[in-house]
Write a protein that holds these residues in place. Sequence first.
Motif, PDB file in Angstrom:
ATOM      1  N   ALA A  70     -91.275 -63.072 -60.098  1.00 15.71           N
ATOM      2  CA  ALA A  70     -91.193 -63.856 -61.435  1.00 15.71           C
ATOM      3  C   ALA A  70     -91.444 -62.515 -62.381  1.00 15.71           C
ATOM      4  CB  ALA A  70     -92.832 -64.718 -61.509  1.00 15.71           C
ATOM      5  N   LYS A  72     -91.724 -61.981 -65.501  1.00 15.93           N
ATOM      6  CA  LYS A  72     -92.565 -61.691 -66.532  1.00 15.93           C
ATOM      7  C   LYS A  72     -93.887 -61.320 -66.176  1.00 15.93           C
ATOM      8  CE  LYS A  72     -94.787 -66.459 -66.822  1.00 15.93           C
ATOM      9  NZ  LYS A  72     -94.258 -67.267 -65.527  1.00 15.93           N
ATOM     10  N   ASP A  91     -87.077 -64.492 -60.617  1.00 16.05           N
ATOM     11  CA  ASP A  91     -87.393 -65.618 -61.558  1.00 16.05           C
ATOM     12  C   ASP A  91     -87.462 -65.070 -63.011  1.00 16.05           C
ATOM     13  OD1 ASP A  91     -87.972 -68.052 -62.485  1.00 16.05           O
ATOM     14  OD2 ASP A  91     -90.140 -67.350 -62.504  1.00 16.05           O
ATOM     15  N   SER A 114     -85.673 -69.925 -65.464  1.00 13.80           N
ATOM     16  CA  SER A 114     -86.427 -70.782 -65.771  1.00 13.80           C
ATOM     17  C   SER A 114     -86.831 -70.805 -67.148  1.00 13.80           C
ATOM     18  CB  SER A 114     -87.853 -70.514 -65.225  1.00 13.80           C
ATOM     19  OG  SER A 114     -87.730 -70.412 -63.665  1.00 13.80           O
ATOM     20  N   ARG A 161     -86.282 -78.840 -63.044  1.00 14.86           N
ATOM     21  CA  ARG A 161     -87.499 -78.474 -62.914  1.00 14.86           C
ATOM     22  C   ARG A 161     -88.376 -79.678 -63.124  1.00 14.86           C
ATOM     23  NH1 ARG A 161     -91.264 -73.898 -65.600  1.00 14.86           N
ATOM     24  NH2 ARG A 161     -93.295 -74.927 -65.026  1.00 14.86           N
ATOM     25  N   HIS A 211     -93.389 -75.702 -60.735  1.00 15.92           N
ATOM     26  CA  HIS A 211     -94.176 -74.792 -60.692  1.00 15.92           C
ATOM     27  C   HIS A 211     -95.487 -75.271 -61.460  1.00 15.92           C
ATOM     28  CE1 HIS A 211     -95.706 -70.672 -61.669  1.00 15.92           C
ATOM     29  NE2 HIS A 211     -95.847 -71.177 -62.750  1.00 15.92           N
ATOM     30  N   SER A 214    -100.900 -71.271 -62.328  1.00 17.87           N
ATOM     31  CA  SER A 214    -101.057 -69.888 -62.151  1.00 17.87           C
ATOM     32  C   SER A 214    -102.497 -69.562 -61.469  1.00 17.87           C
ATOM     33  CB  SER A 214    -100.796 -68.816 -63.337  1.00 17.87           C
ATOM     34  OG  SER A 214    -100.333 -67.527 -62.739  1.00 17.87           O
ATOM     35  N   GLN A 215    -102.587 -68.484 -60.955  1.00 20.84           N
ATOM     36  CA  GLN A 215    -104.065 -68.052 -60.308  1.00 20.84           C
ATOM     37  C   GLN A 215    -104.725 -69.222 -59.571  1.00 20.84           C
ATOM     38  OE1 GLN A 215    -105.255 -65.422 -60.037  1.00 20.84           O
ATOM     39  NE2 GLN A 215    -107.567 -65.645 -59.480  1.00 20.84           N
ATOM     40  N   GLY A 250     -94.354 -70.410 -58.343  1.00 20.81           N
ATOM     41  CA  GLY A 250     -95.273 -69.216 -57.978  1.00 20.81           C
ATOM     42  C   GLY A 250     -96.709 -69.678 -58.117  1.00 20.81           C
ATOM     43  N   GLY A 251     -97.597 -68.908 -58.560  1.00 18.04           N
ATOM     44  CA  GLY A 251     -98.797 -69.423 -58.785  1.00 18.04           C
ATOM     45  C   GLY A 251    -100.105 -68.941 -57.966  1.00 18.04           C
ATOM     46  N   GLU A 285     -91.430 -68.577 -56.364  1.00  4.37           N
ATOM     47  CA  GLU A 285     -91.313 -67.559 -57.566  1.00  4.37           C
ATOM     48  C   GLU A 285     -92.712 -66.714 -57.936  1.00  4.37           C
ATOM     49  OE1 GLU A 285     -90.388 -70.346 -60.635  1.00  4.37           O
ATOM     50  OE2 GLU A 285     -88.415 -70.853 -59.958  1.00  4.37           O
ATOM     51  N   PRO A 286     -93.154 -66.220 -56.873  1.00  2.00           N
ATOM     52  CA  PRO A 286     -94.597 -65.443 -57.169  1.00  2.00           C
ATOM     53  C   PRO A 286     -94.436 -64.349 -58.050  1.00  2.00           C
ATOM     54  CG  PRO A 286     -93.542 -64.767 -55.077  1.00  2.00           C
ATOM     55  CD  PRO A 286     -92.491 -65.546 -55.562  1.00  2.00           C
ATOM     56  N   GLY A 287     -95.508 -64.256 -58.871  1.00  2.00           N
ATOM     57  CA  GLY A 287     -95.693 -63.122 -59.742  1.00  2.00           C
ATOM     58  C   GLY A 287     -96.654 -62.293 -59.581  1.00  2.00           C
ATOM     59  N   ARG A 288     -97.930 -62.788 -59.975  1.00  2.00           N
ATOM     60  CA  ARG A 288     -99.292 -62.169 -60.117  1.00  2.00           C
ATOM     61  C   ARG A 288     -99.698 -61.630 -58.511  1.00  2.00           C
ATOM     62  NH1 ARG A 288    -103.216 -63.605 -63.597  1.00  2.00           N
ATOM     63  NH2 ARG A 288    -102.152 -65.655 -63.837  1.00  2.00           N
ATOM     64  N   TYR A 382     -99.221 -59.369 -65.789  1.00  2.00           N
ATOM     65  CA  TYR A 382     -99.557 -59.648 -67.331  1.00  2.00           C
ATOM     66  C   TYR A 382    -100.445 -58.536 -68.012  1.00  2.00           C
ATOM     67  CZ  TYR A 382     -97.774 -63.870 -64.876  1.00  2.00           C
ATOM     68  OH  TYR A 382     -96.988 -64.752 -64.221  1.00  2.00           O
TER      69      TYR A 382
HETATM   70  C1  LIG Z   1     -95.060 -67.599 -64.733  1.00  2.00           C
HETATM   71  C2  LIG Z   1     -94.154 -68.254 -63.688  1.00  2.00           C
HETATM   72  C3  LIG Z   1     -93.985 -67.826 -62.443  1.00  2.00           C
HETATM   73  C4  LIG Z   1     -94.929 -66.994 -61.930  1.00  2.00           C
HETATM   74  O1  LIG Z   1     -96.372 -67.239 -61.970  1.00  2.00           O
HETATM   75  P1  LIG Z   1     -97.548 -66.481 -60.913  1.00  2.00           P
HETATM   76  O2  LIG Z   1     -98.707 -67.170 -61.449  1.00  2.00           O
HETATM   77  O3  LIG Z   1     -97.509 -65.053 -61.830  1.00  2.00           O
HETATM   78  O4  LIG Z   1     -97.074 -66.287 -59.298  1.00  2.00           O
HETATM   79  C5  LIG Z   1     -93.254 -68.310 -61.582  1.00  2.00           C
HETATM   80  N1  LIG Z   1     -92.492 -69.445 -62.053  1.00  2.00           N
HETATM   81  C6  LIG Z   1     -92.402 -69.850 -63.275  1.00  2.00           C
HETATM   82  C7  LIG Z   1     -91.555 -70.959 -63.899  1.00  2.00           C
HETATM   83  C8  LIG Z   1     -93.476 -69.333 -64.292  1.00  2.00           C
HETATM   84  O5  LIG Z   1     -93.399 -69.840 -65.415  1.00  2.00           O
END
Ligand SMILES: *Cc1c(COP(=O)(O)O)cnc(C)c1O
Length: 426
Positions: A70, A72, A91, A114, A161, A211, A214-215, A250-251, A285-288, A382
């Motif tokens: 992800a 962002k 993502d 997304s 979605r 999705h 998060s966290q 993600g999340g 879609e992992p980000g954090r 972030y």
């Molecule tokens: C923000 C987001 C993510 C990433 O979330 P994390 O908590 O950082 O893993 C993945 N998919 C979508 C659609 C998001 O908005």
Amino acid sequence: MSISTPPPSPLPTPTLHARDGILALEGCSLAQIAEKFGTPTYVYSKAALTAAFEAWQQALAGHRSLICYAVKANSNLGILSVFARLGAGFDIVSGGELARVLAAGGQASKVVFSGVGKTRDEMRQALKAGIRCFNVESATELERLDAIAGEMDVLAPVALRVNPDVDPKTHPYISTGLKGNKFGVAFADAQTLYRRAAALPNLRICGVACHIGSQLLDPAPMAEAAQKVADLVDRLASDGITLDHIDLGGGLGIRYRDEAPPVVADYLAPLLKVFEGRSEELCFEPGRSLVGNAGLLLTRVEYLKPGETKNFAIVDAAMNDLARPALYDAWHEVVEVAAPCADSQIYDIVGPICESGDFLARERRLAVAEGDLLAILSAGAYGMTMSSNYNTRPRAAEVIVDGEQAHLVRARETVAALFADEKPLA
Ligand SMILES: *Cc1c(COP(=O)(O)O)cnc(C)c1O
């Protein structure tokens, strides 16, 4: 199922350790990085980024899968290039992020798009690039995308979605899968919308996405969402709509303070059970969880200001560099970079911005003197992406360390660049 917690470590950022009394990230002394690149500077560990990605890969081994980072969470080209080389997909939530992914060497065919507000231009840009899938979030977006694909004489790959309405038990600003927020289409409407999508001539239905927030620290809500999505996929199949992939978003959370997030394998285990024996590709879609604990913000103490009720350590980083404490009251570990020589005191660590909300951490025991360096940990996600130029502060430099090498992946902004596109009224 047993949930194993990460091995106990005094610091949430792996690859951070003390060397001759000075903190080092991998083989690079943070004091030397500050000397060379100045402060405030974001510093990321390539080894930690790689280890986090490989943990996801290993947990998914044996399943047809795609890990879409992800963007962002941290969109620096250096970070994106590390993940692209490891085989990641991406993502994205804007045309700008797509441009970054391509500039960093990512493949459009592994990009999912997304977001609730995709513009016509962004749709054209993504269709032209040939992305893998649009995660569509409303009926009107379906129609707009169909029209634009028609104009371009291409088929737009789509997933809906869906909003599985499970409570992720996280911060209200970062929970996204409940009824009554702006994301996704209501679960009850999903089948009708899929039928509508199937009837549109310029769309190719390829998957489903969700999705939930998060966290996340508990795998149960994800498994619950996965079960709901799997049931939907079966209902769609009986309608003659077959999907090639299931995107579970993600999340996964990280440890900032004393949280005990599951390791990726334990987080995914109940979810993979839901999909046992199924043939759809699983996307995430992992980000954090990929970048959060791979980075820190390096800052220098400008002043110590003792007060009647509080002591302040005023540092050269501020809420414009790292907004999470001001925005979510988020907790970041703060550590001295060099072995302390002063007596310890309780400080609020604050920036120079003219806002009382400009704090990075509150009530921390630190032994610091003016001119000392501090590392604000778990700042890889972030952090830089939510930074701003508030108070005409140039944004921080960014460095990726790789063993003994420190690579500048974003130069510190100059003040001149901040207003280069402005002009006084004639
Ligand atoms: C923000 C987001 C993510 C990433 O979330 P994390 O908590 O950082 O893993 C993945 N998919 C979508 C659609 C998001 O908005």
